[in-house]
Design an enzyme around this catalytic site. Sequence first.
Site, PDB file in Angstrom:
ATOM      1  CE  LYS A 138       0.407   6.260  -8.242  1.00 39.20           C
ATOM      2  NZ  LYS A 138       1.771   5.989  -7.891  1.00 39.20           N
TER       3      LYS A 138
ATOM      4  NE  ARG B 134       3.080  -0.175  -2.902  1.00 40.16           N
ATOM      5  CZ  ARG B 134       2.169  -0.807  -3.618  1.00 40.16           C
ATOM      6  NH1 ARG B 134       2.059  -0.583  -4.909  1.00 40.16           N
ATOM      7  NH2 ARG B 134       1.359  -1.676  -3.044  1.00 40.16           N
TER       8      ARG B 134
ATOM      9  NE  ARG C 261       5.909  -1.564  -9.635  1.00 35.80           N
ATOM     10  CZ  ARG C 261       5.235  -0.981 -10.606  1.00 35.80           C
ATOM     11  NH1 ARG C 261       4.383  -0.024 -10.319  1.00 35.80           N
ATOM     12  NH2 ARG C 261       5.436  -1.314 -11.852  1.00 35.80           N
TER      13      ARG C 261
ATOM     14  CD  GLU D 215       5.653   5.629  -3.020  1.00 37.41           C
ATOM     15  OE1 GLU D 215       4.817   4.725  -2.902  1.00 37.41           O
ATOM     16  OE2 GLU D 215       6.114   5.986  -4.120  1.00 37.41           O
TER      17      GLU D 215
ATOM     18  CE  LYS E 187      -1.326   3.222 -12.058  1.00 42.76           C
ATOM     19  NZ  LYS E 187       0.040   2.688 -12.143  1.00 42.76           N
TER      20      LYS E 187
END
Lengths: 349, 541
Positions: free
Chosen positions: B239, B244, B259, B284, B412
Amino acid sequence: MTADPTPSDPRSWLFTTPQGLYCAPGDFHIDPAWAVKRAVVTHGHGDHARAGHGATLATRETIEIMKVRFGEELGAVQGLRYGETVRIGDVDVRLVPAGHILGSAQIVLDWQGSRIVVSGDFKRRRDPTCPPFEPVKCDVFITEATFALPVFRHPPDSHEIGRLLQSLKTFPERCHLVGVYALGKCQRVIRLLREAGYDKRIWLHGALVSLCDLYTREGVDLGDIAPVGEMGRNPKDDLFGRDVFKGAIVLCPPGALADRWSRRFPDPLPVAASGWMRVRARARQRGAELPLVISDHADWDELCRTIRDVQAPKLWVTHGREDALVHQARSMGVEAEALHVAGREEEGA
Amino acid sequence: MQHFAELLDSLVFQPARNAKLRLITTYLASTPDPDRGYALAALTGTLDLPNAKPALLREFGVQRLGETLFTLSYDYVGDLAETLSLVWDANVKPDAEATGPQAGHNRPPPSLGEVVDRLRLTSKRETPRLIETWLDELDATGRWALIKLVTGALRVGVSARLAKQAAADLGGVSVDDVEEVWHGLKPPYKSLFDWLTKGAPRPAVATTTAVFRPLMLANPLDEAELPSLDPLAYRAEWKWDGIRVQLAAGGEQRRIFTRGGDDATSAFPDIVEAMDFDAVLDGELLVAHPGIGDVGPTIAPFNDLQQRLNRKTITPKMLRDYPAHVRLYDALFLGGEDLRARSFDERRTKLETWFGEKPRGPFDLSPLIRFTTWDELSEMRAGARAAEIEGLMLKRADSAYVAGRPKGPWFKWKRAALTADCVLMYAQRGHGKRSSYYSDYTFGCWRDEELVPVGKAYSGFTDEELLRLDKWVRDHTTNRFGPVREVEPGLVLEIAFDAVQRSTRHKSGIAMRFPRVHRIRWDKPYAEADKLATLEAMLAA
């Protein structure tokens, strides 16, 4: 302070001392910040009316307010009707409506053909709780300057009250907690709500009750009002008490908005009613979610209009932002200067 | 316009999300087309109007009021738009007995639709005159809103996503349904409101691929559940600690969405330039310095990425010093084909093939991590200390790409938080429901004999703990500054945070990422709290 008083030199017979504004030929102070022998008081707010003077002269209503606030500490008092003249020393003193709060007066001083008007705090728009400001022609006009910047232009009261009623419609489950000063603003907001057709019970913080009772005795009809008291205080044993406040209007002193006292109410929506609410940064500082611009002080336009109405060749500007008003008055051909009086601060309004 | 202005004014003072939604939905329900559509466009940032410059506003103010009074007013208020809106009717005959907001004028104020239409049709030279006329016709709140509209950002604490949520609430549909049709529509969104409020058919989803598709989000992993999950059914990747984004390109269109669906295209011309594809990709956004040969790009600290955010103008120096990079996670569309119903594995294979076709400039693939057992993966997670890694992502190999945050397919698994024992120094009242509580805490660590502030936190405690913290603050106050209280040192807060960064804005020289109260150490002597040096040792390389 200076040479012997002469009528042609206003500064020689009315000037500031450490106690406040002093009228030499009458030997009295006006709205003194400290206890003096003789005081003439424009209105009942704490920064103008204080206890402990030897003798106090004010309107009858202001004396009543001071009795509620100070009780026994009040010395000898004399209450006047609006328009009534008394002679103190060599000076004729007359009290004329200032339109600020119940009992508020301008002080008209006549001495040997020279006239000075001390406005105290005033406003020009209609107030259902007191008679309107009366302009008096004079040689020197002493004006307040709380909102003496062109950014302060109070919208119509009805518009602001309409915003409060609209918010009650949008958030019918939230208790609308309105921060108001105990003397004047509180009762005016209640009257404005009544005029807008709001006839439900309005709840009061304990600190507002005695002055509301006084207004009622003085003939201002506040409708159905009731103290919050202990209702809803204990969340465990008084569910009923809390539900009562859903969608209700509760008035409290501004300091109580974010005080622990406010935790008893269901999802309170903090409302503040004050002239300062015109500037968003200040409204945010106070934590208001609904700032209402409702003021008991003249706004910029009212100040300018009053300077024209009283036709005084000289203007003395007290507490507030005097720079702008002095500048404006000079551009209107008036001889204007700042007058620094002890004990005046920016709060109130 | 007046109605819209009142809405913006209410939003500015309303901190709670649900209350904001209620305000917007109430407005949309009670406002006719096309005004409500333009309002929605303004709130979502899709209203493209010619801009007025702040210098013009100042000039207006000085013209109307004179230099002295305007300067005094501006000094007091501190905000140009607000100052101008408040002082505006200086030359209008003062009328204290005025009864309406437009007293002194005999023309009704313009509607929002009229403002938008006329601004679009008026030449640049004529625009100032037009604005001046409207300023005369509107009340102070209306003027303030107009100035916000013509100077660009509304800044009323409403994201594009929140505004769309309000529209969705109006029609009783899900916000993802609105997102699906959104970018095929244009202000004033008549077909959208016809669908939401009048039973008209749902507008068609746009055919170009360069539109926003709601992102698929992950749930936090509950480690206790791990043994019940089959490691072979999941794929793992790092991650990355950036922003994002969704890259959407097709035909002539190239867009970068955040996002929340906000359009960030203009902030990243270096990325846009390289988007010579027909695809919708999930990735990302990072700042990364290009690699050489077999060495991959070097990811810069999050701080560097912040230099590229919320900028109106992008300078060549910024592009050079902080080059943007997108690390790709997923493909929603490739070559016009919608892949969202396919499995993660299929999408990944197609993404890899596409990526291998030619050099892809500032893009690379987020690598998959090979593992066979959860223990093995857990060890890798514990060992990963690189600053740019926030933790792990687990994605079911057979998961379709679904809008929103479905329960199950994606998790996550954040890196274990860092913690430090800090001393409470200041407390501030919260907002909304917390306005009577001291709920925002500034805390510090020891530098020699002195406490220096290292961060601020306002979450991580229960309501009961908040009551006790509030009482502690009130009982130990030594100084007050408006809504802030200084407290005597005495209470230790164990703070959890994701990382420590350098910061020139704080006296301590460091800043924490995502600090929150982990535990309240009522028992711990404050002299034993952590030293600043301990935090400095945690600084990401």
